[in-house]
Motif scaffolding. Structure first.
Motif, PDB file in Angstrom:
ATOM      1  N   ILE A  12       0.849  -1.196   0.000  1.00 55.68           N
ATOM      2  CA  ILE A  12       0.000   0.000   0.000  1.00 55.68           C
ATOM      3  C   ILE A  12       0.882   1.242   0.000  1.00 55.68           C
ATOM      4  N   ALA A  13       1.882   1.271   0.850  1.00 55.52           N
ATOM      5  CA  ALA A  13       2.783   2.420   0.931  1.00 55.52           C
ATOM      6  C   ALA A  13       3.521   2.631  -0.391  1.00 55.52           C
ATOM      7  N   ALA A  14       3.924   1.543  -1.032  1.00 63.88           N
ATOM      8  CA  ALA A  14       4.617   1.658  -2.323  1.00 63.88           C
ATOM      9  C   ALA A  14       3.695   2.250  -3.381  1.00 63.88           C
ATOM     10  N   LEU A  15       2.444   1.841  -3.386  1.00 64.03           N
ATOM     11  CA  LEU A  15       1.491   2.407  -4.342  1.00 64.03           C
ATOM     12  C   LEU A  15       1.237   3.881  -4.043  1.00 64.03           C
ATOM     13  N   GLN A  16       1.124   4.231  -2.767  1.00 61.40           N
ATOM     14  CA  GLN A  16       0.931   5.635  -2.407  1.00 61.40           C
ATOM     15  C   GLN A  16       2.134   6.470  -2.835  1.00 61.40           C
ATOM     16  N   HIS A  17       3.328   5.939  -2.634  1.00 60.66           N
ATOM     17  CA  HIS A  17       4.543   6.642  -3.048  1.00 60.66           C
ATOM     18  C   HIS A  17       4.576   6.815  -4.564  1.00 60.66           C
ATOM     19  N   ARG A  18       4.236   5.774  -5.284  1.00 62.02           N
ATOM     20  CA  ARG A  18       4.224   5.833  -6.753  1.00 62.02           C
ATOM     21  C   ARG A  18       3.213   6.858  -7.258  1.00 62.02           C
ATOM     22  N   LEU A  19       2.034   6.892  -6.643  1.00 58.87           N
ATOM     23  CA  LEU A  19       1.024   7.889  -7.016  1.00 58.87           C
ATOM     24  C   LEU A  19       1.508   9.301  -6.717  1.00 58.87           C
ATOM     25  N   ALA A  20       2.170   9.477  -5.580  1.00 57.10           N
ATOM     26  CA  ALA A  20       2.692  10.799  -5.219  1.00 57.10           C
ATOM     27  C   ALA A  20       3.764  11.244  -6.200  1.00 57.10           C
ATOM     28  N   GLU A  21       4.643  10.335  -6.579  1.00 55.78           N
ATOM     29  CA  GLU A  21       5.684  10.668  -7.559  1.00 55.78           C
ATOM     30  C   GLU A  21       5.075  11.011  -8.919  1.00 55.78           C
ATOM     31  N   PHE A  22       4.064  10.267  -9.317  1.00 54.25           N
ATOM     32  CA  PHE A  22       3.370  10.523 -10.587  1.00 54.25           C
ATOM     33  C   PHE A  22       2.781  11.940 -10.587  1.00 54.25           C
ATOM     34  N   ALA A  23       2.110  12.296  -9.498  1.00 61.00           N
ATOM     35  CA  ALA A  23       1.505  13.627  -9.400  1.00 61.00           C
ATOM     36  C   ALA A  23       2.567  14.721  -9.344  1.00 61.00           C
ATOM     37  N   ALA A  24       3.628  14.481  -8.585  1.00 60.81           N
ATOM     38  CA  ALA A  24       4.688  15.484  -8.454  1.00 60.81           C
ATOM     39  C   ALA A  24       5.376  15.747  -9.787  1.00 60.81           C
ATOM     40  N   ALA A  25       5.612  14.709 -10.555  1.00 60.65           N
ATOM     41  CA  ALA A  25       6.287  14.860 -11.848  1.00 60.65           C
ATOM     42  C   ALA A  25       5.475  15.722 -12.811  1.00 60.65           C
ATOM     43  N   ARG A  26       4.178  15.800 -12.586  1.00 61.07           N
ATOM     44  CA  ARG A  26       3.302  16.561 -13.469  1.00 61.07           C
ATOM     45  C   ARG A  26       2.815  17.867 -12.823  1.00 61.07           C
ATOM     46  N   ASP A  27       3.344  18.154 -11.627  1.00 56.91           N
ATOM     47  CA  ASP A  27       2.964  19.333 -10.852  1.00 56.91           C
ATOM     48  C   ASP A  27       1.468  19.361 -10.558  1.00 56.91           C
ATOM     49  N   TRP A  28       0.925  18.194 -10.244  1.00 55.96           N
ATOM     50  CA  TRP A  28      -0.504  18.082  -9.941  1.00 55.96           C
ATOM     51  C   TRP A  28      -0.792  18.175  -8.447  1.00 55.96           C
ATOM     52  N   GLU A  29       0.257  18.180  -7.609  1.00 52.01           N
ATOM     53  CA  GLU A  29       0.023  18.203  -6.160  1.00 52.01           C
ATOM     54  C   GLU A  29      -0.832  19.395  -5.753  1.00 52.01           C
ATOM     55  N   GLN A  30      -0.674  20.505  -6.473  1.00 51.58           N
ATOM     56  CA  GLN A  30      -1.430  21.714  -6.144  1.00 51.58           C
ATOM     57  C   GLN A  30      -2.938  21.475  -6.222  1.00 51.58           C
ATOM     58  N   PHE A  31      -3.351  20.500  -7.001  1.00 51.92           N
ATOM     59  CA  PHE A  31      -4.771  20.200  -7.167  1.00 51.92           C
ATOM     60  C   PHE A  31      -5.247  19.094  -6.220  1.00 51.92           C
ATOM     61  N   HIS A  32      -4.320  18.453  -5.544  1.00 55.57           N
ATOM     62  CA  HIS A  32      -4.664  17.301  -4.715  1.00 55.57           C
ATOM     63  C   HIS A  32      -4.993  17.717  -3.282  1.00 55.57           C
ATOM     64  N   THR A  33      -6.005  18.554  -3.167  1.00 52.90           N
ATOM     65  CA  THR A  33      -6.527  18.935  -1.861  1.00 52.90           C
ATOM     66  C   THR A  33      -7.514  17.855  -1.418  1.00 52.90           C
ATOM     67  N   PRO A  34      -7.778  17.759  -0.130  1.00 55.17           N
ATOM     68  CA  PRO A  34      -8.776  16.772   0.301  1.00 55.17           C
ATOM     69  C   PRO A  34     -10.114  16.926  -0.423  1.00 55.17           C
ATOM     70  N   LYS A  35     -10.570  18.152  -0.603  1.00 53.07           N
ATOM     71  CA  LYS A  35     -11.842  18.392  -1.304  1.00 53.07           C
ATOM     72  C   LYS A  35     -11.796  17.878  -2.727  1.00 53.07           C
ATOM     73  N   ASN A  36     -10.758  18.208  -3.455  1.00 57.03           N
ATOM     74  CA  ASN A  36     -10.656  17.782  -4.847  1.00 57.03           C
ATOM     75  C   ASN A  36     -10.518  16.271  -4.976  1.00 57.03           C
ATOM     76  N   LEU A  37      -9.739  15.674  -4.094  1.00 56.38           N
ATOM     77  CA  LEU A  37      -9.557  14.218  -4.150  1.00 56.38           C
ATOM     78  C   LEU A  37     -10.849  13.492  -3.784  1.00 56.38           C
ATOM     79  N   ALA A  38     -11.579  14.003  -2.793  1.00 54.11           N
ATOM     80  CA  ALA A  38     -12.865  13.392  -2.435  1.00 54.11           C
ATOM     81  C   ALA A  38     -13.848  13.518  -3.590  1.00 54.11           C
ATOM     82  N   ALA A  39     -13.848  14.665  -4.265  1.00 55.19           N
ATOM     83  CA  ALA A  39     -14.735  14.849  -5.421  1.00 55.19           C
ATOM     84  C   ALA A  39     -14.348  13.891  -6.549  1.00 55.19           C
TER      85      ALA A  39
END
Length: 113
Positions: A12-39
């Motif tokens: 699970i942690a490896a998948l979470q890390h991989r997802l975080a790296e994927f988002a970071a590489a595309r500068d998507w972290e700015q959009f990954h707020t709890p509200k946006n992710l829940a939506a």
């Protein structure tokens, strides 16, 4: 059997890390707020439901027998899980611990008679 016994936490942690790296590489972290992710999680769950929307209960049991519909189901399940894991990461929730605790509470609330 505890839920955490059947799924290695490091997977699970490896998948979470991989997802975080994927988002970071595309500068998507700015959009990954709890509200946006829940939506996004809700949208993807809706897309999963759409596959089953007009099927009878009996037909819904056979959805994985067709390769095309099976692929759609797997893709939507993956999307739901991805957003759920990303939401857990952002909020600092251990998904396996949360699930195990919820099962414990449900076992107390709904005892076997």
């Amino acid at each position: 059997m505890d839920v955490t016994d059947s799924v290695p936490p490091d997977q699970i942690a490896a998948l979470q890390h991989r997802l975080a790296e994927f988002a970071a590489a595309r500068d998507w972290e700015q959009f990954h707020t709890p509200k946006n992710l829940a939506a996004a999680l809700t949208v993807e769950a809706g897309e999963l439901l759409e596959i089953f929307q007009w099927l009878t209960p009996e037909l819904s049991l056979t959805v994985m027998e067709d390769a095309e519909s099976a692929e759609r189901v797997e893709d939507e399940i993956a999307d739901v899980l991805a957003y759920l894991l990303q939401l857990c990461t952002v909020l600092g929730v251990d998904p396996l611990a949360a699930l195990a605790a919820k099962i414990d509470r449900n076992e107390e609330r709904f005892p076997v008679r």
